[in-house]
Design a protein around this motif. Sequence first.
Motif, PDB file in Angstrom:
ATOM      1  N   LEU A 261       0.052   5.043   1.089  1.00  0.00           N
ATOM      2  CA  LEU A 261      -0.968   5.892   1.709  1.00  0.00           C
ATOM      3  C   LEU A 261      -0.484   7.333   1.704  1.00  0.00           C
ATOM      4  O   LEU A 261       0.560   7.655   2.266  1.00  0.00           O
ATOM      5  CB  LEU A 261      -1.260   5.426   3.134  1.00  0.00           C
ATOM      6  CG  LEU A 261      -2.562   5.951   3.753  1.00  0.00           C
ATOM      7  CD1 LEU A 261      -3.067   5.000   4.830  1.00  0.00           C
ATOM      8  CD2 LEU A 261      -2.392   7.350   4.350  1.00  0.00           C
TER       9      LEU A 261
ATOM     10  N   ILE B 164      -3.978   4.801  -1.480  1.00  0.00           N
ATOM     11  CA  ILE B 164      -5.137   5.297  -0.735  1.00  0.00           C
ATOM     12  C   ILE B 164      -4.791   6.713  -0.289  1.00  0.00           C
ATOM     13  O   ILE B 164      -3.658   6.990   0.100  1.00  0.00           O
ATOM     14  CB  ILE B 164      -5.453   4.438   0.508  1.00  0.00           C
ATOM     15  CG1 ILE B 164      -5.595   2.961   0.137  1.00  0.00           C
ATOM     16  CG2 ILE B 164      -6.727   4.929   1.190  1.00  0.00           C
ATOM     17  CD1 ILE B 164      -5.769   2.035   1.335  1.00  0.00           C
TER      18      ILE B 164
ATOM     19  N   VAL C   4      -7.256   3.021   8.019  1.00  0.00           N
ATOM     20  CA  VAL C   4      -7.284   3.082   6.555  1.00  0.00           C
ATOM     21  C   VAL C   4      -6.199   2.200   5.956  1.00  0.00           C
ATOM     22  O   VAL C   4      -6.433   1.479   4.971  1.00  0.00           O
ATOM     23  CB  VAL C   4      -7.124   4.540   6.084  1.00  0.00           C
ATOM     24  CG1 VAL C   4      -6.909   4.599   4.580  1.00  0.00           C
ATOM     25  CG2 VAL C   4      -8.353   5.358   6.478  1.00  0.00           C
TER      26      VAL C   4
ATOM     27  N   GLU D 222      -9.341   4.430  -3.061  1.00  0.00           N
ATOM     28  CA  GLU D 222     -10.342   5.261  -2.396  1.00  0.00           C
ATOM     29  C   GLU D 222      -9.706   6.427  -1.652  1.00  0.00           C
ATOM     30  O   GLU D 222      -8.520   6.402  -1.309  1.00  0.00           O
ATOM     31  CB  GLU D 222     -11.156   4.415  -1.409  1.00  0.00           C
ATOM     32  CG  GLU D 222     -12.048   3.383  -2.057  1.00  0.00           C
ATOM     33  CD  GLU D 222     -13.166   4.007  -2.865  1.00  0.00           C
ATOM     34  OE1 GLU D 222     -13.861   4.913  -2.350  1.00  0.00           O
ATOM     35  OE2 GLU D 222     -13.353   3.588  -4.026  1.00  0.00           O
ATOM     36  N   THR D 223     -10.542   7.426  -1.394  1.00  0.00           N
ATOM     37  CA  THR D 223     -10.180   8.556  -0.546  1.00  0.00           C
ATOM     38  C   THR D 223     -11.068   8.532   0.689  1.00  0.00           C
ATOM     39  O   THR D 223     -12.270   8.241   0.592  1.00  0.00           O
ATOM     40  CB  THR D 223     -10.369   9.887  -1.295  1.00  0.00           C
ATOM     41  OG1 THR D 223      -9.456   9.950  -2.392  1.00  0.00           O
ATOM     42  CG2 THR D 223     -10.121  11.077  -0.378  1.00  0.00           C
ATOM     43  N   TYR D 224     -10.472   8.840   1.856  1.00  0.00           N
ATOM     44  CA  TYR D 224     -11.227   8.878   3.105  1.00  0.00           C
ATOM     45  C   TYR D 224     -10.994  10.228   3.776  1.00  0.00           C
ATOM     46  O   TYR D 224      -9.855  10.599   4.057  1.00  0.00           O
ATOM     47  CB  TYR D 224     -10.797   7.750   4.034  1.00  0.00           C
ATOM     48  CG  TYR D 224     -11.075   6.374   3.473  1.00  0.00           C
ATOM     49  CD1 TYR D 224     -12.302   5.746   3.682  1.00  0.00           C
ATOM     50  CD2 TYR D 224     -10.113   5.702   2.716  1.00  0.00           C
ATOM     51  CE1 TYR D 224     -12.562   4.479   3.157  1.00  0.00           C
ATOM     52  CE2 TYR D 224     -10.373   4.440   2.186  1.00  0.00           C
ATOM     53  CZ  TYR D 224     -11.589   3.843   2.417  1.00  0.00           C
ATOM     54  OH  TYR D 224     -11.847   2.592   1.888  1.00  0.00           O
TER      55      TYR D 224
ATOM     56  N   GLY E 204      -8.579  -0.050   4.516  1.00  0.00           N
ATOM     57  CA  GLY E 204      -9.105   0.786   3.449  1.00  0.00           C
ATOM     58  C   GLY E 204      -9.024   0.116   2.083  1.00  0.00           C
ATOM     59  O   GLY E 204      -8.213  -0.772   1.844  1.00  0.00           O
ATOM     60  N   LYS E 205      -9.866   0.584   1.180  1.00  0.00           N
ATOM     61  CA  LYS E 205      -9.945   0.030  -0.167  1.00  0.00           C
ATOM     62  C   LYS E 205      -9.002   0.786  -1.104  1.00  0.00           C
ATOM     63  O   LYS E 205      -8.985   2.020  -1.131  1.00  0.00           O
ATOM     64  CB  LYS E 205     -11.374   0.111  -0.684  1.00  0.00           C
ATOM     65  CG  LYS E 205     -11.595  -0.526  -2.046  1.00  0.00           C
ATOM     66  CD  LYS E 205     -13.053  -0.428  -2.455  1.00  0.00           C
ATOM     67  CE  LYS E 205     -13.271  -1.012  -3.852  1.00  0.00           C
ATOM     68  NZ  LYS E 205     -14.698  -0.885  -4.268  1.00  0.00           N
ATOM     69  N   VAL E 206      -8.234   0.047  -1.877  1.00  0.00           N
ATOM     70  CA  VAL E 206      -7.295   0.644  -2.826  1.00  0.00           C
ATOM     71  C   VAL E 206      -8.036   1.567  -3.798  1.00  0.00           C
ATOM     72  O   VAL E 206      -9.113   1.238  -4.292  1.00  0.00           O
ATOM     73  CB  VAL E 206      -6.545  -0.450  -3.607  1.00  0.00           C
ATOM     74  CG1 VAL E 206      -5.786   0.154  -4.792  1.00  0.00           C
ATOM     75  CG2 VAL E 206      -5.588  -1.192  -2.682  1.00  0.00           C
TER      76      VAL E 206
ATOM     77  N   ARG F 247       0.835  -1.201   0.000  1.00  0.00           N
ATOM     78  CA  ARG F 247       0.000   0.000   0.000  1.00  0.00           C
ATOM     79  C   ARG F 247       0.876   1.261   0.000  1.00  0.00           C
ATOM     80  O   ARG F 247       1.919   1.311   0.659  1.00  0.00           O
ATOM     81  CB  ARG F 247      -0.917   0.035   1.220  1.00  0.00           C
ATOM     82  CG  ARG F 247      -1.956  -1.077   1.276  1.00  0.00           C
ATOM     83  CD  ARG F 247      -3.012  -0.924   0.190  1.00  0.00           C
ATOM     84  NE  ARG F 247      -4.038  -1.950   0.292  1.00  0.00           N
ATOM     85  CZ  ARG F 247      -3.966  -3.136  -0.337  1.00  0.00           C
ATOM     86  NH1 ARG F 247      -2.911  -3.440  -1.091  1.00  0.00           N
ATOM     87  NH2 ARG F 247      -4.941  -4.014  -0.200  1.00  0.00           N
TER      88      ARG F 247
END
Length: 361
Positions: A127, A180, A236, A244-246, A240-242, A125
Amino acid sequence: MLVTGGAGFIGSNFIHSWLSAGGASVINLDKLTYAGNLGNLVSLSDATRYSFVSGDIGNSSLVGSILNHHKPVAVLNFAAESHVDRSIHGPEPFVMTNIVGTFRLLESVRAYWSDLEDDMRRDFRFLHVSTDEVYGSLLEDMNAFCESSQFQPNSPYAASKASSDHMVRAWQHTYGLPVITTNCSNNYGPRQFPEKLIPLIIHNALAGKPLPIYGDGLHVRDWLYVEDHCTAISTVLLNGKVGETYNIGGSVEMQNIEVVKTICRVLDETIPVGLRPFRGPETDSRLASYNELTTFVKDRPGHDRRYAIDSGKIQRELGWRAVETFETGIRKTVQWYLDNPEWVTDVQSGAYRNWINRQYG
């Protein structure tokens, strides 16, 4: 994992939070500009799961060697020039770090990720930690920013972060890099460089100096305690999902003047004016409350009126929500600065004093 910008305010708090929770070992890459402070991590100097490398995210050969040697399972990008006022006075460092640096970091990570074995490629990931300022300013009756809000940055800092967000998205869409992005509201808490509003007010109050507030003091921000932000980032990263934005916010909208009044009230209760530890030449023993030091100063150019974050997505999908109220968070923050006077003294260098004099006169 590799954490970039880990000697700064949010990055250092995240490293402490992550390691205390038993997370994977951390390599911290930081350029150590004015806001990077190894004192934030001094308690980890002998930790076997932590190591520090001095360097720039834009140094592709250095980043590549770190990645290839340590084989991290994730890269968390906290590295950024982040102070709006400094971006107004000199935008070039913001372009070089937040745009060019992020581009070079993405390319270094993409080259590393492309050569990983299938299992590691799947689990890896990247991030990217960003800000709500990319969305621009809200009117009083407008809904809070959500992940699909239009980007309308209004400062050089916000524009540079918006650019980096766009690049991170593009590297996922074009190259498949598993990224992410998080966009957070205004953070506060321990280890924050004292040119930001909350630590500036705390430090000035304890020294008996004016408490500067821009304009009419009615600008609204959504305040997020940094430890809550750190747990959100961990959530996240792990769930969290690849692609995506949070959005991460504290759901605490307050006018700047109310923030200052709250800090003064907590200080009045915790350490009355006559007992404060950091007495400077402007000390006035006749003061009854820290609030009497409040001073309104000329507003900064293009000052956004209101920010507010809708954290509904991360709450619904990942089960995270902020724990601290502003009252509990600000009390913890004030107490940390009272308990760490050496840290305060160390960061208030001549360069810092020159900046404050220049900015607030």
